[in-house]
Design a protein around this motif. Structure first.
Motif, PDB file in Angstrom:
ATOM      1  N   LEU A   1      49.070 -28.995  -3.583  1.00 33.35           N
ATOM      2  CA  LEU A   1      49.362 -28.112  -4.940  1.00 33.35           C
ATOM      3  C   LEU A   1      49.253 -26.480  -4.473  1.00 33.35           C
ATOM      4  CD1 LEU A   1      50.056 -28.004  -8.050  1.00 33.35           C
ATOM      5  CD2 LEU A   1      47.673 -28.152  -8.300  1.00 33.35           C
ATOM      6  N   ALA A   2      48.232 -26.381  -3.743  1.00 36.60           N
ATOM      7  CA  ALA A   2      48.088 -25.021  -3.139  1.00 36.60           C
ATOM      8  C   ALA A   2      49.441 -24.610  -2.465  1.00 36.60           C
ATOM      9  CB  ALA A   2      46.868 -24.827  -2.470  1.00 36.60           C
ATOM     10  N   TYR A   3      49.957 -25.342  -1.538  1.00 36.52           N
ATOM     11  CA  TYR A   3      51.256 -24.921  -0.916  1.00 36.52           C
ATOM     12  C   TYR A   3      52.213 -24.685  -2.034  1.00 36.52           C
ATOM     13  CZ  TYR A   3      55.013 -24.955   2.328  1.00 36.52           C
ATOM     14  OH  TYR A   3      56.219 -24.790   2.834  1.00 36.52           O
ATOM     15  N   LEU A   4      52.428 -25.476  -2.671  1.00 36.67           N
ATOM     16  CA  LEU A   4      53.577 -25.562  -3.623  1.00 36.67           C
ATOM     17  C   LEU A   4      53.336 -24.301  -4.599  1.00 36.67           C
ATOM     18  CD1 LEU A   4      56.034 -26.768  -4.921  1.00 36.67           C
ATOM     19  CD2 LEU A   4      54.498 -27.778  -6.547  1.00 36.67           C
ATOM     20  N   CYS A   5      52.359 -23.928  -5.050  1.00 43.18           N
ATOM     21  CA  CYS A   5      52.117 -22.855  -5.609  1.00 43.18           C
ATOM     22  C   CYS A   5      52.216 -21.578  -5.041  1.00 43.18           C
ATOM     23  CB  CYS A   5      50.780 -22.734  -6.286  1.00 43.18           C
ATOM     24  SG  CYS A   5      50.298 -23.845  -7.717  1.00 43.18           S
ATOM     25  N   GLY A   6      52.053 -21.497  -3.775  1.00 44.62           N
ATOM     26  CA  GLY A   6      52.344 -20.301  -2.655  1.00 44.62           C
ATOM     27  C   GLY A   6      53.798 -20.254  -2.504  1.00 44.62           C
ATOM     28  N   PHE A   7      54.223 -21.380  -2.334  1.00 43.91           N
ATOM     29  CA  PHE A   7      55.777 -21.268  -1.975  1.00 43.91           C
ATOM     30  C   PHE A   7      56.587 -20.782  -3.137  1.00 43.91           C
ATOM     31  CE2 PHE A   7      60.012 -23.398  -2.263  1.00 43.91           C
ATOM     32  CZ  PHE A   7      60.570 -22.788  -1.326  1.00 43.91           C
ATOM     33  N   LEU A   8      56.138 -21.237  -4.297  1.00 45.38           N
ATOM     34  CA  LEU A   8      56.747 -20.953  -5.677  1.00 45.38           C
ATOM     35  C   LEU A   8      56.790 -19.375  -6.136  1.00 45.38           C
ATOM     36  CD1 LEU A   8      56.392 -23.979  -7.873  1.00 45.38           C
ATOM     37  CD2 LEU A   8      58.385 -23.153  -6.595  1.00 45.38           C
ATOM     38  N   GLY A   9      55.338 -18.770  -5.738  1.00 45.70           N
ATOM     39  CA  GLY A   9      55.131 -17.428  -5.714  1.00 45.70           C
ATOM     40  C   GLY A   9      55.994 -16.615  -4.889  1.00 45.70           C
ATOM     41  N   GLN A  10      56.281 -17.133  -3.932  1.00 43.17           N
ATOM     42  CA  GLN A  10      57.239 -16.369  -2.804  1.00 43.17           C
ATOM     43  C   GLN A  10      58.661 -16.370  -3.391  1.00 43.17           C
ATOM     44  OE1 GLN A  10      56.610 -14.642  -0.200  1.00 43.17           O
ATOM     45  NE2 GLN A  10      54.332 -15.071  -0.604  1.00 43.17           N
ATOM     46  N   VAL A  11      59.223 -17.540  -3.976  1.00 46.36           N
ATOM     47  CA  VAL A  11      60.144 -17.501  -4.541  1.00 46.36           C
ATOM     48  C   VAL A  11      60.467 -16.522  -5.698  1.00 46.36           C
ATOM     49  CG1 VAL A  11      61.866 -19.252  -5.899  1.00 46.36           C
ATOM     50  CG2 VAL A  11      60.789 -19.919  -4.012  1.00 46.36           C
ATOM     51  N   ALA A  12      59.195 -16.432  -6.598  1.00 50.46           N
ATOM     52  CA  ALA A  12      59.414 -15.452  -7.694  1.00 50.46           C
ATOM     53  C   ALA A  12      59.361 -14.025  -7.375  1.00 50.46           C
ATOM     54  CB  ALA A  12      57.962 -16.017  -8.476  1.00 50.46           C
ATOM     55  N   LYS A  13      58.924 -13.647  -6.122  1.00 49.60           N
ATOM     56  CA  LYS A  13      59.118 -12.408  -5.893  1.00 49.60           C
ATOM     57  C   LYS A  13      60.431 -11.989  -5.533  1.00 49.60           C
ATOM     58  CE  LYS A  13      54.333 -12.207  -3.370  1.00 49.60           C
ATOM     59  NZ  LYS A  13      53.786 -12.105  -2.318  1.00 49.60           N
ATOM     60  N   HIS A  14      61.254 -12.880  -5.298  1.00 53.02           N
ATOM     61  CA  HIS A  14      62.823 -12.815  -5.014  1.00 53.02           C
ATOM     62  C   HIS A  14      63.703 -12.770  -6.253  1.00 53.02           C
ATOM     63  CE1 HIS A  14      62.219 -12.072  -0.952  1.00 53.02           C
ATOM     64  NE2 HIS A  14      61.293 -13.246  -0.872  1.00 53.02           N
ATOM     65  N   SER A  15      63.127 -12.919  -7.711  1.00 47.79           N
ATOM     66  CA  SER A  15      63.689 -13.142  -8.983  1.00 47.79           C
ATOM     67  C   SER A  15      64.648 -12.280  -9.137  1.00 47.79           C
ATOM     68  CB  SER A  15      62.627 -12.963  -9.977  1.00 47.79           C
ATOM     69  OG  SER A  15      62.131 -11.708 -10.048  1.00 47.79           O
ATOM     70  N   SER A  16      64.765 -11.166  -8.631  1.00 46.40           N
ATOM     71  CA  SER A  16      65.843 -10.100  -8.775  1.00 46.40           C
ATOM     72  C   SER A  16      67.228 -10.693  -8.356  1.00 46.40           C
ATOM     73  CB  SER A  16      65.617  -8.818  -8.448  1.00 46.40           C
ATOM     74  OG  SER A  16      65.549  -8.668  -6.913  1.00 46.40           O
ATOM     75  N   GLN A  17      66.922 -11.626  -7.188  1.00 49.30           N
ATOM     76  CA  GLN A  17      68.253 -12.328  -6.534  1.00 49.30           C
ATOM     77  C   GLN A  17      68.415 -13.552  -6.923  1.00 49.30           C
ATOM     78  OE1 GLN A  17      66.292 -11.543  -3.065  1.00 49.30           O
ATOM     79  NE2 GLN A  17      67.300  -9.414  -2.453  1.00 49.30           N
ATOM     80  N   ASN A  18      67.333 -14.309  -7.145  1.00 49.29           N
ATOM     81  CA  ASN A  18      67.757 -15.833  -7.450  1.00 49.29           C
ATOM     82  C   ASN A  18      67.464 -15.969  -9.092  1.00 49.29           C
ATOM     83  OD1 ASN A  18      64.869 -15.803  -8.015  1.00 49.29           O
ATOM     84  ND2 ASN A  18      64.254 -16.518  -5.837  1.00 49.29           N
ATOM     85  N   LEU A  19      66.862 -15.226  -9.769  1.00 52.31           N
ATOM     86  CA  LEU A  19      66.895 -15.336 -11.109  1.00 52.31           C
ATOM     87  C   LEU A  19      65.629 -16.302 -11.606  1.00 52.31           C
ATOM     88  CD1 LEU A  19      70.479 -14.996 -12.590  1.00 52.31           C
ATOM     89  CD2 LEU A  19      68.682 -13.261 -12.235  1.00 52.31           C
ATOM     90  N   MET A  20      64.770 -16.638 -10.698  1.00 53.55           N
ATOM     91  CA  MET A  20      63.759 -17.823 -10.783  1.00 53.55           C
ATOM     92  C   MET A  20      62.268 -16.816 -10.667  1.00 53.55           C
ATOM     93  SD  MET A  20      65.100 -20.512 -11.438  1.00 53.55           S
ATOM     94  CE  MET A  20      63.749 -21.527 -11.604  1.00 53.55           C
ATOM     95  N   GLY A  21      62.130 -16.292 -11.945  1.00 48.66           N
ATOM     96  CA  GLY A  21      60.884 -15.516 -12.155  1.00 48.66           C
ATOM     97  C   GLY A  21      59.830 -16.699 -12.405  1.00 48.66           C
ATOM     98  N   LEU A  22      58.369 -16.166 -12.714  1.00 47.63           N
ATOM     99  CA  LEU A  22      57.342 -16.962 -12.805  1.00 47.63           C
ATOM    100  C   LEU A  22      57.711 -18.121 -14.222  1.00 47.63           C
ATOM    101  CD1 LEU A  22      54.112 -14.851 -12.347  1.00 47.63           C
ATOM    102  CD2 LEU A  22      55.174 -16.893 -10.639  1.00 47.63           C
ATOM    103  N   ALA A  23      58.097 -17.534 -15.096  1.00 52.68           N
ATOM    104  CA  ALA A  23      58.225 -18.314 -16.357  1.00 52.68           C
ATOM    105  C   ALA A  23      59.299 -19.455 -16.030  1.00 52.68           C
ATOM    106  CB  ALA A  23      58.692 -17.358 -17.612  1.00 52.68           C
TER     107      ALA A  23
END
Length: 92
Positions: free
Chosen positions: A2-24
């Motif tokens: 779970l820690a790894y998944l949350c960390g990975f998704l946090g990295q994905v969210a940092k690129h939300s301007s490009q991938n449109l996948m923010g935290l919400a």
């Protein structure tokens, strides 16, 4: 895991301007799949989804704090295999 998944998704969210996948958005997709109870009616799932998404969004946003190992963590700590424990040996 779970820690790894949350960390990975946090990295994905940092690129939300490009991938449109923010935290919400990430919480909406992953939260109900990870945090929902195994047995629940459709109505219960619909009622609890906003709470589940909010909790998962917080977990992703705060993963560095939630899953941090404290500096005072004992280095001599050893983990005993669960297959060798019995209820009578008081292993916690």
């Amino acid at each position: 895991m779970l820690a790894y998944l949350c960390g990975f998704l946090g990295q994905v969210a940092k690129h939300s301007s490009q991938n449109l996948m923010g935290l919400a958005n990430l919480a909406t997709v992953f939260g109900p799949n990870i945090l929902s109870p195994k047995v629940a009616s459709a109505l219960e799932l619909m009622e609890h989804t906003p709470i589940i998404c909010g909790v998962f969004e917080y977990m992703v946003a705060q993963e560095a704090i939630l899953f941090a190992v404290p500096y005072s963590f004992p280095s001599s700590l050893s983990f005993q295999s669960l297959s060798t424990t019995t209820p009578n040996n008081n292993f916690y």
